[in-house]
Design a protein around this motif. Structure first.
Motif, PDB file in Angstrom:
ATOM      1  N   LYS A   1      -7.575   6.570  -1.001  1.00  0.00           N
ATOM      2  CA  LYS A   1      -7.452   6.650   0.509  1.00  0.00           C
ATOM      3  C   LYS A   1      -6.757   7.904   0.936  1.00  0.00           C
ATOM      4  N   ALA A   2      -5.678   8.007   0.351  1.00  0.00           N
ATOM      5  CA  ALA A   2      -4.776   9.205   0.689  1.00  0.00           C
ATOM      6  C   ALA A   2      -5.609  10.669   0.067  1.00  0.00           C
ATOM      7  N   LEU A   3      -6.143  10.308  -0.810  1.00  0.00           N
ATOM      8  CA  LEU A   3      -6.992  11.587  -1.333  1.00  0.00           C
ATOM      9  C   LEU A   3      -8.058  12.013   0.040  1.00  0.00           C
ATOM     10  N   GLU A   4      -8.663  11.018   0.206  1.00  0.00           N
ATOM     11  CA  GLU A   4      -9.695  11.237   1.076  1.00  0.00           C
ATOM     12  C   GLU A   4      -9.019  11.795   2.538  1.00  0.00           C
ATOM     13  N   LYS A   5      -7.977  11.229   2.888  1.00  0.00           N
ATOM     14  CA  LYS A   5      -7.486  11.726   4.106  1.00  0.00           C
ATOM     15  C   LYS A   5      -6.749  13.354   3.864  1.00  0.00           C
TER      16      LYS A   5
ATOM     17  N   ALA B   1       2.030  12.436   2.741  1.00  0.00           N
ATOM     18  CA  ALA B   1       1.972  10.802   3.132  1.00  0.00           C
ATOM     19  C   ALA B   1       3.379  10.160   3.624  1.00  0.00           C
ATOM     20  N   ASN B   2       3.046   9.278   4.750  1.00  0.00           N
ATOM     21  CA  ASN B   2       4.061   8.505   5.120  1.00  0.00           C
ATOM     22  C   ASN B   2       4.309   7.101   4.454  1.00  0.00           C
ATOM     23  N   ASN B   3       3.686   6.953   3.140  1.00  0.00           N
ATOM     24  CA  ASN B   3       3.803   5.599   2.639  1.00  0.00           C
ATOM     25  C   ASN B   3       4.279   5.959   1.186  1.00  0.00           C
ATOM     26  N   ALA B   4       5.278   7.125   1.051  1.00  0.00           N
ATOM     27  CA  ALA B   4       5.684   7.371  -0.264  1.00  0.00           C
ATOM     28  C   ALA B   4       6.996   6.641  -0.446  1.00  0.00           C
ATOM     29  N   LEU B   5       7.177   6.375  -1.656  1.00  0.00           N
ATOM     30  CA  LEU B   5       8.532   5.556  -2.115  1.00  0.00           C
ATOM     31  C   LEU B   5       9.183   6.278  -3.140  1.00  0.00           C
ATOM     32  N   VAL B   6      10.444   6.262  -3.457  1.00  0.00           N
ATOM     33  CA  VAL B   6      10.953   6.742  -4.630  1.00  0.00           C
ATOM     34  C   VAL B   6      12.049   5.532  -5.097  1.00  0.00           C
ATOM     35  N   ILE B   7      11.847   5.409  -6.588  1.00  0.00           N
ATOM     36  CA  ILE B   7      12.818   4.501  -7.190  1.00  0.00           C
ATOM     37  C   ILE B   7      13.707   5.278  -8.122  1.00  0.00           C
ATOM     38  N   PRO B   8      14.930   5.325  -7.955  1.00  0.00           N
ATOM     39  CA  PRO B   8      16.012   6.186  -8.582  1.00  0.00           C
ATOM     40  C   PRO B   8      16.089   5.682 -10.008  1.00  0.00           C
ATOM     41  N   SER B   9      16.217   6.611 -11.015  1.00  0.00           N
ATOM     42  CA  SER B   9      16.622   6.101 -12.280  1.00  0.00           C
ATOM     43  C   SER B   9      17.802   7.058 -12.854  1.00  0.00           C
ATOM     44  N   ASN B  10      18.309   6.357 -13.979  1.00  0.00           N
ATOM     45  CA  ASN B  10      19.443   6.991 -14.516  1.00  0.00           C
ATOM     46  C   ASN B  10      19.382   7.078 -15.991  1.00  0.00           C
TER      47      ASN B  10
ATOM     48  N   ASP C   1       0.767  -1.153   0.127  1.00  0.00           N
ATOM     49  CA  ASP C   1      -0.029   0.007   0.043  1.00  0.00           C
ATOM     50  C   ASP C   1       1.012   1.243  -0.103  1.00  0.00           C
ATOM     51  N   VAL C   2       1.440   1.529  -1.355  1.00  0.00           N
ATOM     52  CA  VAL C   2       2.526   2.764  -1.321  1.00  0.00           C
ATOM     53  C   VAL C   2       1.951   3.521  -2.370  1.00  0.00           C
ATOM     54  N   LEU C   3       2.571   4.528  -2.356  1.00  0.00           N
ATOM     55  CA  LEU C   3       2.650   5.772  -3.527  1.00  0.00           C
ATOM     56  C   LEU C   3       3.940   5.850  -3.922  1.00  0.00           C
ATOM     57  N   VAL C   4       4.230   5.415  -5.334  1.00  0.00           N
ATOM     58  CA  VAL C   4       5.535   5.174  -5.641  1.00  0.00           C
ATOM     59  C   VAL C   4       5.726   6.484  -6.561  1.00  0.00           C
ATOM     60  N   THR C   5       7.083   7.210  -6.541  1.00  0.00           N
ATOM     61  CA  THR C   5       7.302   8.222  -7.680  1.00  0.00           C
ATOM     62  C   THR C   5       8.836   7.884  -8.139  1.00  0.00           C
ATOM     63  N   ILE C   6       9.021   8.367  -9.299  1.00  0.00           N
ATOM     64  CA  ILE C   6      10.506   7.971  -9.809  1.00  0.00           C
ATOM     65  C   ILE C   6      11.298   9.491  -9.646  1.00  0.00           C
ATOM     66  N   GLY C   7      12.400   8.721  -9.055  1.00  0.00           N
ATOM     67  CA  GLY C   7      13.436  10.203  -9.043  1.00  0.00           C
ATOM     68  C   GLY C   7      14.543  10.070  -9.993  1.00  0.00           C
ATOM     69  N   ILE C   8      14.754  11.066 -10.423  1.00  0.00           N
ATOM     70  CA  ILE C   8      15.814  11.237 -11.553  1.00  0.00           C
ATOM     71  C   ILE C   8      17.198  11.560 -11.156  1.00  0.00           C
TER      72      ILE C   8
END
Length: 334
Positions: free
Chosen positions: A202-206, A245-254, A131-138
């Motif tokens: 769920k995050a939107l409602e909160k 949010a306290n459930n945000a993840l970042v996946i680094p990219s190259n 149950d996470v919100l993932v973003t991509i980091g550059i």
């Protein structure tokens, strides 16, 4: 199912006078022969079971005229722009709760398609299993002051190279951007997001209950979408949800990434001649170096003895500034 949402309602003010309300930047080609929106659609092949595009009433007609391969039922329309949070929220109402949403801007240049798709797949798997919100980091290549930054925290899933987000940071001053670059724990905020619909809502409602409840009323038939949209504040997904949010993840990219957010970005990605110039259109030049020159008219333009300039002329108007100063175009328009 994996369903993609392309956000295509922006105007691209900092690329004036080429990008306008009548023809925003996502319908122009930079660094390629295809418009940015078509490049975005193409890189989703093999990733998404279905692709949706959300835009505004103003731009719907442009899609109908220029982008023939879009199915009408896949084109979602906002009554008017309220920034990215309401746009994504509205689109999410058309998705099933278990669907994984892959949310992408329409106006980015991405090279190394294999690397891009692998990272998106890693993000999709995280969204399917947590149950996470993932973003991509550059991964930053310079101390850029035109981007927001994401600070990573502890590792989340080692095999997918995902990290908990420690904090989102505003666009920094140059000295602070240098510190971010040296630390190795900061990434440019790409504006790409992956999550299950139910986790996002769920995050939107909160965090944005007015938006969530307003859209629920609209889809339950109590109000029209236009009626509830009038009451929404203009707010980005970063400010509205991700930073809280306290459930945000970042996946680094190259992979190579360029948000084509300014004329300086265009200069970076386009091919240069032997004098370091990017030239489109009719020019007669003498001793001109390291400049971006766009002439989208039939008039001949003659320039002599200048260096490091941005010069753009269209039927809409003319822009002249130093390279490195094109972020201020929006201020000029005000």
């Amino acid at each position: 199912m994996v369903k993609a949402l392309i956000m295509a309602g922006g105007i691209g003010e900092r690329l004036w006078p080429l990008s306008t309300k009548k023809m925003p930047k996502q319908f122009h080609a930079f660094g390629d022969s295809m418009p940015l929106i078509v490049q975005t659609m193409n890189r989703l092949r093999g990733l998404a079971d279905r692709v949706y595009i959300i835009t505004t009433f103003e731009q719907r007609d442009i899609f109908n005229q220029l982008i023939k391969e879009i199915e009408l039922e896949s084109l979602l329309v906002e009554p008017f722009g309220r920034n990215t949070a309401p746009a994504i929220a509205l689109a999410s109402m058309y998705f099933d709760p278990k669907d994984v949403m892959v949310v992408l801007p329409s106006d980015h240049i991405i090279r190394d398609l294999e690397s891009f798709q692998k990272i998106i797949w890693d993000a999709i798997r995280e969204a399917q299993t947590h149950d996470v919100l993932v973003t991509i980091g550059i991964t930053p290549t310079s101390p850029h002051t035109g981007y927001g930054y994401i600070e990573r925290g502890k590792a989340f899933t080692v095999k997918r190279n995902s990290f908990c987000v420690k904090k989102f940071h505003e666009k920094p001053a140059f000295e602070l951007a240098q510190k971010y670059l040296r630390s190795g724990n900061y990434y440019w905020n790409s504006g790409m997001f992956i999550w299950r619909t139910e986790v996002f809502q769920k995050a939107l409602e909160k965090f944005l209950p007015d938006v969530y409840n307003g859209l629920k009323r609209a889809f339950d038939g109590e109000n029209s979408i236009e009626e509830v949209y009038k009451g929404f504040q203009s707010i980005s997904i970063d400010y509205g949800i991700m930073e809280k949010a306290n459930n945000a993840l970042v996946i680094p990219s190259n992979f190579y990434w360029n948000d084509v957010g300014s004329w300086d970005s265009v200069y970076e990605l386009e091919e240069k001649d032997t004098n370091g110039n990017v030239i489109k259109g009719k020019f007669v030049l003498h001793d001109v170096k390291n400049s971006l020159l766009f002439n989208m008219t039939e008039r001949s333009v003659r320039i002599s003895s200048v260096e490091d300039i941005i010069f753009v002329v269209t039927s809409e108007g003319t822009l002249l500034c130093h390279r490195g100063e094109s972020q201020k175009v929006r201020e000029l328009l005000k």
